[in-house]
Design a protein around this motif. Structure first.
Motif, PDB file in Angstrom:
ATOM      1  N   CYS A 237      -0.019   5.971  -6.443  1.00  0.00           N
ATOM      2  CA  CYS A 237       0.172   4.808  -5.560  1.00  0.00           C
ATOM      3  C   CYS A 237       0.943   3.706  -6.282  1.00  0.00           C
ATOM      4  CB  CYS A 237      -1.180   4.308  -5.083  1.00  0.00           C
ATOM      5  SG  CYS A 237      -1.036   2.872  -4.017  1.00  0.00           S
ATOM      6  N   ILE A 238       0.549   3.426  -7.534  1.00  0.00           N
ATOM      7  CA  ILE A 238       1.189   2.319  -8.258  1.00  0.00           C
ATOM      8  C   ILE A 238       2.655   2.642  -8.567  1.00  0.00           C
ATOM      9  CG2 ILE A 238       1.158   0.997 -10.418  1.00  0.00           C
ATOM     10  CD1 ILE A 238      -1.937   1.335 -10.354  1.00  0.00           C
ATOM     11  N   VAL A 239       2.913   3.887  -8.974  1.00  0.00           N
ATOM     12  CA  VAL A 239       4.277   4.250  -9.363  1.00  0.00           C
ATOM     13  C   VAL A 239       5.204   4.356  -8.149  1.00  0.00           C
ATOM     14  CG1 VAL A 239       5.690   6.088 -10.373  1.00  0.00           C
ATOM     15  CG2 VAL A 239       3.556   5.383 -11.481  1.00  0.00           C
ATOM     16  N   THR A 240       4.735   5.013  -7.082  1.00  0.00           N
ATOM     17  CA  THR A 240       5.660   5.244  -5.970  1.00  0.00           C
ATOM     18  C   THR A 240       5.694   4.080  -4.975  1.00  0.00           C
ATOM     19  OG1 THR A 240       3.962   6.400  -4.715  1.00  0.00           O
ATOM     20  CG2 THR A 240       5.396   7.755  -6.080  1.00  0.00           C
ATOM     21  N   LEU A 241       4.554   3.418  -4.731  1.00  0.00           N
ATOM     22  CA  LEU A 241       4.522   2.369  -3.709  1.00  0.00           C
ATOM     23  C   LEU A 241       4.453   0.973  -4.308  1.00  0.00           C
ATOM     24  CD1 LEU A 241       1.951   4.116  -1.346  1.00  0.00           C
ATOM     25  CD2 LEU A 241       4.394   3.914  -0.934  1.00  0.00           C
ATOM     26  N   GLY A 242       3.770   0.850  -5.442  1.00  0.00           N
ATOM     27  CA  GLY A 242       3.626  -0.466  -6.065  1.00  0.00           C
ATOM     28  C   GLY A 242       2.425  -1.221  -5.523  1.00  0.00           C
ATOM     29  N   ILE A 243       1.914  -2.158  -6.319  1.00  0.00           N
ATOM     30  CA  ILE A 243       0.790  -2.988  -5.884  1.00  0.00           C
ATOM     31  C   ILE A 243       1.342  -4.139  -5.055  1.00  0.00           C
ATOM     32  CG2 ILE A 243      -1.102  -4.463  -6.701  1.00  0.00           C
ATOM     33  CD1 ILE A 243      -1.206  -2.767  -9.216  1.00  0.00           C
ATOM     34  N   ARG A 244       0.649  -4.540  -3.993  1.00  0.00           N
ATOM     35  CA  ARG A 244       1.177  -5.632  -3.164  1.00  0.00           C
ATOM     36  C   ARG A 244       1.252  -6.924  -3.998  1.00  0.00           C
ATOM     37  NH1 ARG A 244      -3.070  -6.878   1.617  1.00  0.00           N
ATOM     38  NH2 ARG A 244      -1.703  -8.656   1.900  1.00  0.00           N
ATOM     39  N   PRO A 245       2.280  -7.712  -3.778  1.00  0.00           N
ATOM     40  CA  PRO A 245       2.585  -8.827  -4.682  1.00  0.00           C
ATOM     41  C   PRO A 245       1.717 -10.069  -4.459  1.00  0.00           C
ATOM     42  CG  PRO A 245       4.273  -8.623  -2.999  1.00  0.00           C
ATOM     43  CD  PRO A 245       3.320  -7.505  -2.762  1.00  0.00           C
ATOM     44  N   ASP A 246       1.042 -10.196  -3.311  1.00  0.00           N
ATOM     45  CA  ASP A 246       0.365 -11.459  -3.002  1.00  0.00           C
ATOM     46  C   ASP A 246      -1.127 -11.457  -3.345  1.00  0.00           C
ATOM     47  OD1 ASP A 246      -0.098  -9.536  -1.152  1.00  0.00           O
ATOM     48  OD2 ASP A 246       0.265 -10.780   0.612  1.00  0.00           O
ATOM     49  N   LEU A 247      -1.494 -10.772  -4.422  1.00  0.00           N
ATOM     50  CA  LEU A 247      -2.917 -10.642  -4.739  1.00  0.00           C
ATOM     51  C   LEU A 247      -3.550 -11.921  -5.283  1.00  0.00           C
ATOM     52  CD1 LEU A 247      -3.448  -7.053  -6.169  1.00  0.00           C
ATOM     53  CD2 LEU A 247      -4.036  -7.971  -3.947  1.00  0.00           C
ATOM     54  N   ASP A 248      -2.725 -12.908  -5.685  1.00  0.00           N
ATOM     55  CA  ASP A 248      -3.311 -14.152  -6.199  1.00  0.00           C
ATOM     56  C   ASP A 248      -3.951 -14.976  -5.078  1.00  0.00           C
ATOM     57  OD1 ASP A 248      -0.834 -14.366  -5.169  1.00  0.00           O
ATOM     58  OD2 ASP A 248       0.006 -15.658  -6.725  1.00  0.00           O
ATOM     59  N   ASN A 249      -3.640 -14.638  -3.828  1.00  0.00           N
ATOM     60  CA  ASN A 249      -4.276 -15.282  -2.682  1.00  0.00           C
ATOM     61  C   ASN A 249      -5.704 -14.716  -2.532  1.00  0.00           C
ATOM     62  OD1 ASN A 249      -5.227 -15.764  -0.080  1.00  0.00           O
ATOM     63  ND2 ASN A 249      -3.171 -15.767   0.802  1.00  0.00           N
ATOM     64  N   PRO A 250      -6.760 -15.577  -2.640  1.00  0.00           N
ATOM     65  CA  PRO A 250      -8.124 -15.048  -2.635  1.00  0.00           C
ATOM     66  C   PRO A 250      -8.483 -14.299  -1.351  1.00  0.00           C
ATOM     67  CG  PRO A 250      -8.095 -17.471  -2.851  1.00  0.00           C
ATOM     68  CD  PRO A 250      -6.679 -17.022  -2.817  1.00  0.00           C
ATOM     69  N   GLY A 251      -7.929 -14.754  -0.215  1.00  0.00           N
ATOM     70  CA  GLY A 251      -8.200 -14.064   1.048  1.00  0.00           C
ATOM     71  C   GLY A 251      -7.669 -12.649   1.020  1.00  0.00           C
ATOM     72  N   VAL A 252      -6.446 -12.513   0.532  1.00  0.00           N
ATOM     73  CA  VAL A 252      -5.802 -11.206   0.442  1.00  0.00           C
ATOM     74  C   VAL A 252      -6.584 -10.305  -0.511  1.00  0.00           C
ATOM     75  CG1 VAL A 252      -3.763 -10.007  -0.449  1.00  0.00           C
ATOM     76  CG2 VAL A 252      -3.490 -11.994   1.049  1.00  0.00           C
ATOM     77  N   PHE A 253      -6.973 -10.874  -1.644  1.00  0.00           N
ATOM     78  CA  PHE A 253      -7.712 -10.095  -2.644  1.00  0.00           C
ATOM     79  C   PHE A 253      -9.062  -9.644  -2.080  1.00  0.00           C
ATOM     80  CE2 PHE A 253     -10.445  -9.689  -6.426  1.00  0.00           C
ATOM     81  CZ  PHE A 253      -9.725  -8.688  -7.071  1.00  0.00           C
ATOM     82  N   GLY A 254      -9.719 -10.575  -1.357  1.00  0.00           N
ATOM     83  CA  GLY A 254     -11.010 -10.232  -0.746  1.00  0.00           C
ATOM     84  C   GLY A 254     -10.873  -9.075   0.223  1.00  0.00           C
ATOM     85  N   PHE A 255      -9.820  -9.109   1.043  1.00  0.00           N
ATOM     86  CA  PHE A 255      -9.666  -8.022   2.008  1.00  0.00           C
ATOM     87  C   PHE A 255      -9.290  -6.714   1.330  1.00  0.00           C
ATOM     88  CE2 PHE A 255      -8.837  -5.813   5.845  1.00  0.00           C
ATOM     89  CZ  PHE A 255      -9.724  -6.428   6.732  1.00  0.00           C
ATOM     90  N   LEU A 256      -8.576  -6.823   0.210  1.00  0.00           N
ATOM     91  CA  LEU A 256      -8.263  -5.605  -0.547  1.00  0.00           C
ATOM     92  C   LEU A 256      -9.565  -4.943  -0.992  1.00  0.00           C
ATOM     93  CD1 LEU A 256      -5.572  -4.944  -3.122  1.00  0.00           C
ATOM     94  CD2 LEU A 256      -7.893  -4.557  -3.831  1.00  0.00           C
ATOM     95  N   LEU A 257     -10.530  -5.777  -1.410  1.00  0.00           N
ATOM     96  CA  LEU A 257     -11.815  -5.226  -1.846  1.00  0.00           C
ATOM     97  C   LEU A 257     -12.539  -4.540  -0.684  1.00  0.00           C
ATOM     98  CD1 LEU A 257     -13.229  -7.895  -4.307  1.00  0.00           C
ATOM     99  CD2 LEU A 257     -11.997  -5.776  -4.799  1.00  0.00           C
ATOM    100  N   VAL A 258     -12.415  -5.110   0.537  1.00  0.00           N
ATOM    101  CA  VAL A 258     -13.036  -4.477   1.704  1.00  0.00           C
ATOM    102  C   VAL A 258     -12.452  -3.085   1.922  1.00  0.00           C
ATOM    103  CG1 VAL A 258     -13.275  -4.592   4.230  1.00  0.00           C
ATOM    104  CG2 VAL A 258     -13.573  -6.666   2.831  1.00  0.00           C
TER     105      VAL A 258
END
Lengths: 213, 188
Positions: free
Chosen positions: A41-62
């Motif tokens: 996933c990391i090599v072919t698609l990459g990690i989404r860039p907006d993870l510093d946003n706590p809302g985004v990070f929280g939903f990633l955890l969900v």
């Protein structure tokens, strides 16, 4: 050949065996599957860039949490199915619990907003990418898990194959969560849940062929 | 019920000893199991409308499966359900593989029923030497040394000129391959 002869053959110089090997091999396979899926996933698609946003990070955890819960439950059930007769004392319906829970949450979410938002909540921006990525990434963990299960002795190949597919799908979904740009419960229920179900069906179809011994 | 429990307990004790490398206990276990498996297969084959002469092939296949998959027995669980799950799995496999023969059972003379008398045979249609000949050389040699002549792994390794772990691997692989070879033979 007389059965007595065969018994002599089998019982001459018997090596001690390790009955925990099955547990260990499956654990190693799932660990390797997780690492490989994350890399893919990391090599072919990459990690989404907006993870510093706590809302985004929280939903990633969900999203990731859903994949992890599916994986852990599936692992527990799959381990039972790797031993002969294990299917007779396992509660396979447990595997459906996380899906039902997520669908209930998604339904509550949908009811609380006007119907005009439903389309966007369910389809998100990149449903096609999700639909393709999760099953494709799942191929790698599925292969490693199948290799481990083949060393054991499942007696219900359909169910064991389905569970191997479920675990592979769960791992893949958890990894894809790192990239997935869509943050809504209905999206996760439909596209994460749906693709894991696809992986499970594929596993069930392949099980009898791949796991036969 | 009580007798069954006692049976289960004694077989399980033998199995656990066998898993730890106790040869005598393991042999007793396999002999005991072969009796149960024979009764099981004869009953099932009759009910499936098949001849009981296939029973001994199945008994031997199941014994090989019990042996090569013995690491999948969980010592905290009962042994009987584990053995019967294997027995049932092999039975279903056998019936599926030989399904074609089901449809062409000839209708013969009624006197045929007393023409044949079936001594409880413990000999299968499989020929061990023929089966062994179908295995790769290295594997056959390892089985010959360790399982038939009863050499220790150290002695076998010295005779074959390979490492001890290679001997162990070859024996294990060989017994597993026996299963594959047997089902090949049967479909011929």
């Amino acid at each position: 050949m007389k059965t007595e002869e065969l018994i002599d053959l089998l019982s001459t110089n018997v090596e001690p065996v390790d009955t925990q090997k099955v547990v260990r091999s499956l654990g190693i396979a799932i660990g390797a599957g997780v690492v490989l899926a994350l890399l893919a996933c990391i090599v072919t698609l990459g990690i989404r860039p907006d993870l510093d946003n706590p809302g985004v990070f929280g939903f990633l955890l969900v999203k990731m949490g859903f994949g992890v819960v599916v994986t852990v439950l599936g692992w527990h059930l799959l381990l039972k199915h790797t031993r002969p007769g294990g299917e007779n004392h396992s509660r396979i319906f447990l595997a459906a619990v996380p899906f039902a829970a997520l669908m209930a949450l998604a339904a509550v979410n949908l009811i609380s907003v006007p119907a005009s938002h439903w389309g966007h909540l369910m389809m998100g921006e990149r449903w096609r990418e999700c639909l393709l990525s999760i099953p494709i990434i799942a191929v790698v963990p599925f292969a490693v898990i199948t290799w481990a299960v083949r060393m054991a002795a499942p007696t219900n190949l359909l169910r064991t194959g389905a569970l191997a597919g479920l675990v592979a799908g769960g791992i893949s979904a958890a990894a894809y969560a790192l990239h997935c740009p869509d943050d809504s419960l209905p999206f996760v229920a439909l596209w994460f849940g749906g693709t894991i179900v696809l992986c499970t069906l594929a596993g069930a179809a392949l099980g009898p062929r791949l796991l036969h011994w | 019920m009580k007798r069954e429990n006692a049976k289960e307990a004694s077989l399980r004790t033998l199995m656990i000893a066998g898993l730890n490398g106790d040869t005598a206990a393991y042999r007793t276990l396999l002999s005991g199991l072969s009796g149960h498996l024979r009764a099981y297969y004869r009953g099932k084959l009759v009910r499936a409308g098949r001849g009981t002469e296939e029973a001994e092939d199945l008994v031997q296949e199941a014994l090989i499966a019990v042996h090569t998959r013995r690491h999948t027995y969980d010592p905290t669980q009962l042994l009987t359900p584990w053995v019967y799950a294997i027995a049932r799995y092999k039975l279903i496999d056998h019936l599926r593989q030989s399904q074609s023969t089901l449809t062409n059972v000839p209708i013969e003379d009624a006197s045929e029923i007393i023409a044949a008398h079936d001594e409880p045979a413990t000999e299968s249609s499989l020929d061990l030497n023929k089966l062994l000949a179908m295995l790769p050389d290295k594997v056959r040699l390892a089985i010959q040394c360790v399982k038939i002549e009863g050499l220790s792994v150290v002695e076998a390794a010295a005779r074959c000129g390979i490492s001890e772990s290679a001997v162990k691997t070859n024996v294990h692989r060989g017994l597993k391959e026996l299963n594959a070879v047997i089902s090949q033979e049967k479909t011929k």
